[in-house]
Design an enzyme around this catalytic site. Sequence first.
Site, PDB file in Angstrom:
ATOM      1  CB  SER A 185       0.294  -8.405  42.576  1.00  0.00           C
ATOM      2  OG  SER A 185      -0.193  -9.526  43.286  1.00  0.00           O
ATOM      3  CG  LEU A 239     -16.095  -7.328  44.481  1.00  0.00           C
ATOM      4  CD1 LEU A 239     -16.589  -8.151  43.298  1.00  0.00           C
ATOM      5  CD2 LEU A 239     -16.782  -5.963  44.524  1.00  0.00           C
ATOM      6  CG  ASP A 240     -10.045 -10.751  43.573  1.00  0.00           C
ATOM      7  OD1 ASP A 240      -9.542  -9.621  43.429  1.00  0.00           O
ATOM      8  OD2 ASP A 240      -9.399 -11.808  43.409  1.00  0.00           O
ATOM      9  CD1 TRP A 277      -4.565 -16.169  34.030  1.00  0.00           C
ATOM     10  CD2 TRP A 277      -3.210 -14.677  34.988  1.00  0.00           C
ATOM     11  NE1 TRP A 277      -3.932 -15.497  33.024  1.00  0.00           N
ATOM     12  CE2 TRP A 277      -3.088 -14.563  33.575  1.00  0.00           C
ATOM     13  CE3 TRP A 277      -2.441 -13.831  35.792  1.00  0.00           C
ATOM     14  CZ2 TRP A 277      -2.237 -13.650  32.965  1.00  0.00           C
ATOM     15  CZ3 TRP A 277      -1.598 -12.910  35.186  1.00  0.00           C
ATOM     16  CH2 TRP A 277      -1.497 -12.825  33.794  1.00  0.00           C
ATOM     17  N   GLY A 278      -7.164 -15.622  39.149  1.00  0.00           N
ATOM     18  CA  GLY A 278      -7.896 -16.271  40.234  1.00  0.00           C
ATOM     19  C   GLY A 278      -7.084 -16.613  41.462  1.00  0.00           C
ATOM     20  CB  THR A 318     -10.632 -10.335  35.167  1.00  0.00           C
ATOM     21  OG1 THR A 318      -9.550  -9.930  34.305  1.00  0.00           O
ATOM     22  CG2 THR A 318     -11.294 -11.545  34.552  1.00  0.00           C
ATOM     23  CD  GLU A 363      -6.026 -16.157  26.369  1.00  0.00           C
ATOM     24  OE1 GLU A 363      -5.355 -16.986  27.003  1.00  0.00           O
ATOM     25  OE2 GLU A 363      -6.600 -16.427  25.304  1.00  0.00           O
ATOM     26  CB  CYS A 390       9.507  -2.822  36.869  1.00  0.00           C
ATOM     27  SG  CYS A 390       8.430  -2.132  35.591  1.00  0.00           S
TER      28      CYS A 390
END
Length: 383
Positions: free
Chosen positions: A139, A173-174, A179-180, A198, A202, A355
């Site tokens: 992100s 809470l996420d 990937w953490g 998620t 993977e 993008c």
Amino acid sequence: MTSDNCIGPIALPDTRARHVVEQLLDGSGVAINGDAPQDLRVYHPEFFPRLLHQGTLGLGEAYMDGWWECDRIDEMAYQLLRHGLAERAHTPSERLMYRLQAGFFNLQSKARAHIVGEAHYDLGNDLFERMLDPTMCYSCGYWKEASTLPEAQQAKLELACRKLALEPGMRVLDIGCGWGSFAEHAARHHGADVTGITISREQAELARERCRGLPATIELMDYRDLTGRFDRIVSIGMFEHVGHRNYPTYFETVADRLAPEGLFLLHTIGSNHSGITADPWINKYIFPNGVLPSAMHIARASEPHLLMEDWQNLGPDYDRTLMAWLANVDARWHEIAHRYSERTRRMFRYYLAICAGGFRARHLQLWQVVFSRDRHERYDAPR
């Protein structure tokens, strides 16, 4: 890169299709077979009919197939968007089909939520480990005082923690933990007790590995299945997959899970317009069923459930982030070339570059919005 063993742009006949394309490009700063970095070098005689027939889908697929090349696709996209080709680049049938699908079907229902995980996020951790930085943040970074991608991503994570006023022991809470990245940062540096969810197997596997030994739990779960209460909630780069039909459910879920004095930070790409559309190439190859929210979408859906405390636009920072990811792909692709096709490499290069051009043209935005549920204290957002 050329196709069919061409060593340079071929001499294309002056067809009607080419003439129409050149008329569309007139005044945009982008030329066919020109010398500027943003100019297109065309290698296949069917490129122009394909472009007119398929719009942006044809443009992207033709690049993946090696039909054209450009030194700076990001600049090409920027110039074309500034020239106003965004709508004209999509064929009417493409726009109508997506609006019909989005109008009559919930493209982001629980039964379909796994699609984007399997199609994009589950492509392979080895690919994303080379594209991203060690934080594995997928992100926008925060470049206010950063000079490198890792610095920008650490700054983004810390900015989110400061906006949430995290304290040791808080239950966090996420939603869409990836990937953490945030879970690890909040647990390691702020002593938070984090639950990350998620829909990507993977991502969950690597996130658990990264958070081992920390007060952080990673679950493979849809946000609609959440239970419990949390002092703080964060969602970074996930809202783009929620879909307009699910915005009310999303914000109602967040409000139900948020403690009365809690804070919620939403970090999302945003659209300048409220129409329900999607770029057909991005929808097919990168983020299936994705929809970008507008400011109006967010405001209307959140209003019955939450109080908006702060809104910050970091859109220009995403341009720089995407270009850093593109540089990583170019520098490290050889390490994984044996596992992925040349077409996949070109797909990622095209995706990142267009993008970046979109954010540079301010055609896309990146918002961080802070909400509260039943907060009585004044809120002052850090910057």
